[in-house]
Write a protein that holds these residues in place. Structure first.
Motif, PDB file in Angstrom:
ATOM      1  N   VAL A 403       1.558   2.879  -0.585  1.00 34.78           N
ATOM      2  CA  VAL A 403       2.296   4.935  -1.093  1.00 34.78           C
ATOM      3  C   VAL A 403       3.100   4.273   0.528  1.00 34.78           C
ATOM      4  N   PRO A 404       4.353   5.353   0.379  1.00 28.74           N
ATOM      5  CA  PRO A 404       5.593   4.989   1.840  1.00 28.74           C
ATOM      6  C   PRO A 404       4.564   5.611   2.780  1.00 28.74           C
ATOM      7  N   GLN A 412       4.918  -2.694  -0.357  1.00 23.91           N
ATOM      8  CA  GLN A 412       5.042  -3.318  -1.694  1.00 23.91           C
ATOM      9  C   GLN A 412       6.480  -4.741  -1.586  1.00 23.91           C
ATOM     10  N   GLN A 413       7.783  -4.244  -1.380  1.00 21.51           N
ATOM     11  CA  GLN A 413       8.398  -5.003  -0.554  1.00 21.51           C
ATOM     12  C   GLN A 413       8.415  -5.376   0.437  1.00 21.51           C
ATOM     13  N   VAL A 432      -1.447  -7.738  -3.445  1.00 18.36           N
ATOM     14  CA  VAL A 432      -3.090  -7.080  -3.899  1.00 18.36           C
ATOM     15  C   VAL A 432      -2.534  -5.630  -3.145  1.00 18.36           C
ATOM     16  N   SER A 433      -2.919  -4.651  -3.953  1.00 17.40           N
ATOM     17  CA  SER A 433      -2.681  -3.434  -3.821  1.00 17.40           C
ATOM     18  C   SER A 433      -3.863  -2.740  -4.418  1.00 17.40           C
ATOM     19  N   ALA A 451      -2.875  -7.660   6.160  1.00 19.17           N
ATOM     20  CA  ALA A 451      -3.265  -6.550   5.675  1.00 19.17           C
ATOM     21  C   ALA A 451      -1.848  -5.366   6.263  1.00 19.17           C
ATOM     22  N   LEU A 452      -1.010  -4.444   5.676  1.00 14.73           N
ATOM     23  CA  LEU A 452      -0.756  -4.446   5.919  1.00 14.73           C
ATOM     24  C   LEU A 452      -1.065  -2.542   6.670  1.00 14.73           C
ATOM     25  N   LEU A 453      -0.305  -2.323   7.713  1.00 19.52           N
ATOM     26  CA  LEU A 453      -1.089  -0.478   8.159  1.00 19.52           C
ATOM     27  C   LEU A 453       0.153  -0.106   8.948  1.00 19.52           C
TER      28      LEU A 453
END
Lengths: 559, 334
Positions: A403-404, A412-413, A432-433, A451-453
């Protein structure tokens, strides 16, 4: 085939323009007098209020467009921003943040002080009334604190998550920070703490700790969240779920001459583009969650203005330091050299962000500007990887948010861009998401490798970034704030020490040292601090987007 | 006819029962402890125990199912975890919003679909025929969200003819009586507001109505062509009756039978499938209600929302079947 499709589109549009065009003429002719009516006050439901919108000192109705509805309007029982944005207008806190910073200013308490950091005395404003006509006084404050902290209290109906989170649990819990709240006289309240807690005064200013009318809490019970009563600038009027929340001016507000607006409506419009169209079409007056791509469009439109929210967030890539190969500091450092933050900002934030070198944003006191960020240098990254024993790189799953968020608008991008850089140093990543709730749950348990956060600050205290996100106390599942599961005892000692001294200068020094340790250990790649854009009609004045994300609308008016 | 209706009504019982079992198993089909699934990882042990007690999770499944069923029959379809309000109490405004939108979409779809279909059949193999069937093809294949955004872009953003979001002008405010805003403004006799509400219905109505319109147009055309070839139409024509009367008085009634089925099916699909349209147009309907519930893992709402939509779907089909039998008396002999 392509040609036919094209012809089809043309035909369809010709057709639909024809249909609506027939009605369109009527729309134009009849909407004209309708809007005149509203302005001249000859008819229409809100003629009197709209009439005043032309006056220089305010009046009128402001419609705020946002992405989601509130959950509940009991500020103590929610944690989501969309709920608190509304309760901020209905309720006041003892102390508040300044309009343009997280400095603490008087609100319901006119003065406060603490000699030892343990006993805090608040002198309350006199003559303030709740919207239901009852008096605001020391008893009301005590009632609210008792309601939050005492699980045995009959009005402790709810989870009160922010209370337990910010003050170490509830009454009787080990680690509970507040010892006692008592009324000294009708307009003096004394709060005693179990141990010194430096962020206390900043924390009390959070919208979650707003003072509710005791009578209304007793009257509505567990329905208080649908019938909020506070002392704030606006009075709750109506809530149409998933559609709109209507607030009206509090004519007896304690701040002389405020609020300026007669009516304030919060409208939920989930889609960012649709919300922007509604703004251009005049259906709403102000909106948050503007797509970075739409900023240019908004700037070109002479009817609109763009606001930038000062950054109090950080978007990051966390390595799970408990899992190989990320238990190796050199690997983490190597990857830190492999991200071009400037390129990310140009590509995904439309320039509306700054590269992050620390886990906390520069707008906070205690920020260490002497830190030298890892530069973008793939050669150095390769070299470090080789030293760490991975000359040919490795393969790993890379978790991207679905989610943005203001700090990561396109998970994702952004992950794909980083993936490309990593592949150049031999690190192969599979993106992965998961669905958002699952994502948070799984990262909170530490199932990821990287992970991105991101994080948006609550109260403007560095503790709210460094301790929450990187202390070993928070490196525990199932709900870890520290998803790097990074544990450093030296850092822990510093952060705990900083929680316990009250001198801000001393604390700032400790936090600066903390940032050096974190930089060297590299549990994250800090990516950006974004400045989320908002857009509004050009005649809106007095709106100052607040770094906490919760704006007070008291001083907003139409010119 | 009466016995057919009775039979058809009786058949509902197993259908509804089967459906309730499926919906009931949603929670139970997810691996792990249902109470934990509902409350999430952060739940306290007390809360988990309480919920297990409330849901009767310690009982065998058929007892749980029985109590679920009797709760439903008593109108208790659970409580939202997020808002803590009983679902039966908060679902109506959403349902009403979706009904209103679906109704308008179906009016658009049926009116334009049937007439385009007739026209195409009447002028078979002319450019009108090809043109409208191409239109129908495009209509079926166009993604709803794309159409919705295009509509907003053209009619709200560029031309500023129509509002792009919501059900009414928020600044005007609105006290709802029935939940159907068109009806409400008629009851209140407020024409200015009625006009405002109708304007808000146009764009989402078209977006949602386009696919069924295209399908209806195609079915009407082929069914019309078939009917036009039949003897009685030839007779009517031979009598020298004007084409218009032949079509609208004689042919349409028979040609509409298959169309009716499609209308019924499409209405049911729209009820459930309005999520995208409702999201784009900020329409506070049942689609958004369930969509939000999914993003917040509000399982009781997901469960009951699906149950309500499925029930409606079943009843719409029933109505279609009955109408079908009414229009074509041969049907219930089969």
């Amino acid at each position: 085939m392509k040609k036919w499709t094209l012809i089809g589109f043309v035909l369809l549009f010709a057709f639909s323009i024809f249909i609506v065009g027939c009605g369109g003429k009527e729309t134009n002719t009849s909407s004209q007098p309708a809007s005149e009516n509203q302005n001249s006050g000859s008819s229409g439901t809100d003629s009197s209020t709209n009439n005043r919108s032309s006056l220089p000192n305010g009046g009128g109705t402001l419609v705020f467009g946002r992405g989601g509805d509130s959950v509940s309007l009991d500020p103590a029982d929610v944690t989501d921003g969309e709920s608190l944005v509304v309760t901020k207008q209905v309720f006041d806190t003892l102390v508040d943040y300044a309009d343009d910073s997280t400095d603490v200013v008087p609100a319901l308490a006119e003065e406060w002080d603490s000699q030892d950091g343990l006993t805090w005395t608040f002198k309350l404003r006199q003559g303030v009334k709740f919207h239901d006509g009852t008096d605001f006084n020391a008893d009301a404050v005590v009632f609210n604190f008792e309601r939050w902290m005492d699980k045995e209290n009959p009005y402790h109906q709810g989870d009160f998550p922010y209370y337990s989170y910010m003050f170490g649990g509830f009454k009787g819990d080990e680690g509970h920070i507040i010892k006692e709240v008592k009324s000294v006289n009708p307009y003096t309240v004394q709060i005693t703490l179990n141990r010194p807690y430096s962020p206390f005064i900043n924390t009390i200013a959070m919208p979650a700790f707003a003072i509710a009318s005791p009578e209304a809490v007793k009257k509505y019970g567990d329905k208080f969240g649908e019938n909020p009563v506070g002392t704030g600038p606006f009075i709750f009027k109506e809530w149409k779920r998933n559609d709109s929340i209507t607030l009206e001016k509090n004519p007896n507000y304690w701040m002389e001459g405020y609020p300026k607006l007669d009516k304030l409506i919060y409208r939920s419009i989930p889609d960012n583009s649709a919300r922007f169209i509604a703004l251009q079409n005049g259906e709403i007056d102000l909106m948050d969650g503007l797509n970075p791509d739409d900023v240019t469009l908004a700037k070109q439109d002479s009817n609109l203005q763009v606001f930038l929210r000062p950054s109090m967030n950080v978007g990051y890539l966390a390595f799970n330091t408990e899992k190989p190969p990320f238990d190796n500091k050199k690997v983490r450092q190597a990857l830190n050299y492999a991200v071009d933050k400037k390129a990310l900002i140009d590509a995904f934030y439309n320039g509306l962000a700054e590269p992050a070198k620390n886990p906390m944003p520069p707008s906070l006191w205690g920020y260490n500007d002497d830190i030298q960020d890892y530069e973008f240098n793939l050669e150095k990254a390769k070299q470090l990887l080789a030293e760490a024993g991975y000359p040919n790189g490795f393969e790993v799953d890379f978790w991207a948010m679905p989610v943005p968020r203001p700090y990561i608008p396109q998970g994702q991008q952004i992950a794909e861009a980083i993936q490309a850089w990593f592949s150049e140093i031999g690190v192969k990543t599979n993106i992965v998401s998961y669905e958002w709730a699952t994502y948070l749950e799984k990262t909170g348990k530490g199932e990821h490798s990287m992970a991105l956060l991101g994080w948006t600050g609550d109260n403007g205290d560095p503790d709210n970034f460094l301790y929450v996100l990187l202390d070993k106390d928070n490196a525990k599942g199932p709900d870890a704030g520290n998803i790097a599961f990074y544990k450093n005892d030296e850092l822990h000692d510093i952060l705990i020490q900083a929680q316990q001294i009250s001198d801000q200068g001393e604390r700032a020094k400790l936090y600066q040292r903390a940032q050096e340790i974190i930089k060297d250990d590299a549990p994250w790649i800090p990516l950006v601090h974004s400045t989320p854009p908002l857009a509004g009609k050009v005649n809106i004045k007095g709106f100052v987007p607040h770094s906490t994300g919760t704006d007070k609308m008291t001083k907003v008016y139409f010119e | 006819m009466l016995s057919y209706t009775t039979r058809r009504l009786l058949m509902l019982i197993p259908v509804l029962l089967g459906m309730s079992i499926i919906v009931f198993s949603i929670i139970h089909a997810i691996p792990g402890d249902p109470a934990r699934t509902i409350l999430g990882e952060k739940a306290t042990p007390e809360a988990l125990a309480q919920l297990r007690e409330d849901l009767g999770l310690n009982n065998p499944w058929y007892i749980q199912y029985w109590s679920y069923l009797s709760d439903i029959l008593q109108g208790d379809i659970g409580t939202s975890l997020r808002t803590k309000v009983p679902i039966a109490q908060e679902i109506w405004p959403y349902l009403a919003a979706t009904f209103e939108l679906t109704f308008v979409s179906m009016i658009i779809a049926v009116f334009f679909g049937v007439n385009i279909g007739i026209f195409a059949a009447w002028k078979q193999n002319s450019w009108i025929d090809y043109g409208s069937m191409l239109l129908a093809l495009v209509g079926v294949s166009m993604p709803v969200f794309w159409l919705g955004l295009m509509e907003q872009w053209i009619f709200a953003q560029k031309l500023q003819w129509l509002p792009s979001i919501g059900r009414f002008d928020a600044k005007m405010g609105f006290e709802s009586i029935t939940g159907f805003y068109v009806l409400d403004s008629l009851i209140q006799g407020d024409w200015q507001r009625l006009w405002d509400i109708v304007k808000h219905l146009i764009l989402p109505g078209i977006a949602l109505g386009t696919i069924p319109m295209a399908i209806i147009a195609r079915i009407t055309r082929s069914s019309m062509l078939e009917v036009m070839r039949s003897d009685y139409i030839r007779t009517a024509r031979a009598k020298g009756l004007h084409d218009f009367w032949v079509i609208y008085k004689h042919a349409l009634k028979n040609a509409l039978i298959p169309v009716l089925t499609v209308i019924g099916l499409q209405t049911g699909l729209l009820l459930g499938g309005a999520v995208l349209t409702e999201t784009i147009f900020g329409w506070p309907g049942i689609g958004q209600y369930i969509y939000n519930a999914i993003s917040y893992r509000d399982y009781p709402v997901i469960q009951s929302g699906i149950l309500v939509i499925a029930t409606l779907f079943v009843f719409i089909n029933l109505i279609v079947d009955l109408l079908y039998a009414y229009i074509d008396p041969r049907i219930h002999y089969k």
